[in-house]
Design a protein around this motif. Sequence first.
Motif, mmCIF file in Angstrom:
data_model
loop_
_atom_site.group_PDB
_atom_site.id
_atom_site.type_symbol
_atom_site.label_atom_id
_atom_site.label_comp_id
_atom_site.label_asym_id
_atom_site.label_seq_id
_atom_site.Cartn_x
_atom_site.Cartn_y
_atom_site.Cartn_z
ATOM 1 N N ILE A 9 4.964 0.635 20.497
ATOM 2 C CA ILE A 9 3.733 0.938 19.759
ATOM 3 C C ILE A 9 3.935 2.138 18.842
ATOM 4 O O ILE A 9 3.526 2.125 17.676
ATOM 5 N N ILE A 10 4.590 3.171 19.343
ATOM 6 C CA ILE A 10 4.835 4.370 18.542
ATOM 7 C C ILE A 10 5.708 4.043 17.333
ATOM 8 O O ILE A 10 5.498 4.550 16.231
ATOM 9 N N ARG A 11 6.687 3.179 17.539
ATOM 10 C CA ARG A 11 7.608 2.846 16.448
ATOM 11 C C ARG A 11 6.991 1.925 15.396
ATOM 12 O O ARG A 11 7.505 1.826 14.288
ATOM 13 N N THR A 12 5.895 1.253 15.746
ATOM 14 C CA THR A 12 5.320 0.278 14.814
ATOM 15 C C THR A 12 3.912 0.633 14.336
ATOM 16 O O THR A 12 3.382 -0.044 13.451
ATOM 17 N N ALA A 13 3.314 1.679 14.889
ATOM 18 C CA ALA A 13 1.929 2.033 14.531
ATOM 19 C C ALA A 13 1.839 2.541 13.096
ATOM 20 O O ALA A 13 2.790 3.134 12.574
ATOM 21 N N ASN A 14 0.683 2.327 12.476
ATOM 22 C CA ASN A 14 0.506 2.807 11.110
ATOM 23 C C ASN A 14 0.115 4.290 11.096
ATOM 24 O O ASN A 14 -0.016 4.935 12.147
ATOM 25 N N LYS A 15 -0.082 4.815 9.906
ATOM 26 C CA LYS A 15 -0.293 6.251 9.724
ATOM 27 C C LYS A 15 -1.521 6.775 10.457
ATOM 28 O O LYS A 15 -1.476 7.800 11.135
ATOM 29 N N SER A 16 -2.652 6.070 10.333
ATOM 30 C CA SER A 16 -3.894 6.563 10.947
ATOM 31 C C SER A 16 -3.808 6.530 12.470
ATOM 32 O O SER A 16 -4.353 7.407 13.149
#
Length: 218
Positions: A66-73
């Motif tokens: 999740i951390i590696r694929t999450a967007n900016k917000s």
Amino acid sequence: EQVLDEMMLKEDKRTYMRQLEPKKKWDLIRDQQKMNIQSNFVILNCIELLKRDHISLKNVTDVSTIIRTANKSLMTLFYEKDGVQLLFNMIKRYCVKKDPSREDLDIVEALMGAVHGLLNSVNGVEAICEYPDSGVAFLYVFLLGCGSLANEAVTKLMFLYNRCQSEEAIDYWVDTYSKEHNDHTRLESLIAVFDHSEDSLYILSFMKVMNVFIGSHV
């Protein structure tokens, strides 16, 4: 443009999105808003998992993904909820275990994967560099005496050092680690692990760490 920023698309993809007709653009914005609401719960769940005393390998792998694929917000939400501190605290908890199991080491490796994911963005780099105990946590990983993890920890330590170029930062990492382990002398823990290691990769990593520590005081 805000939606495109959130999606962190490359410029060629952005150009295509800008050329869409207004209705499709609006559908894209609505879909992104729905995704953000759902994803906020995912990030908050990550935070709750990192607050626990222990975490399963499956859960930490999910957190790392999740951390590696999450967007900016979403990552902004992660930082606002003290995600960086919680991540490093979890790393330390598994590093101080007496006789860590293979699964414990796999969990540390997955947590380090999450750190690597943070370092792939400018905001992530800033968050890790601004957190004073990040270098301390990397020392914990290094002193597990495990070759592959030690090499990963050395890479992160050298990255931090090259960013700050600070003798004070090195001193803080070593002194904090020594204090938490009740060392009688500075670097006592590092030398003790080195003396008992037969892992050639770890020994090489140790020499790199010592060169950085000594070089910072020249």
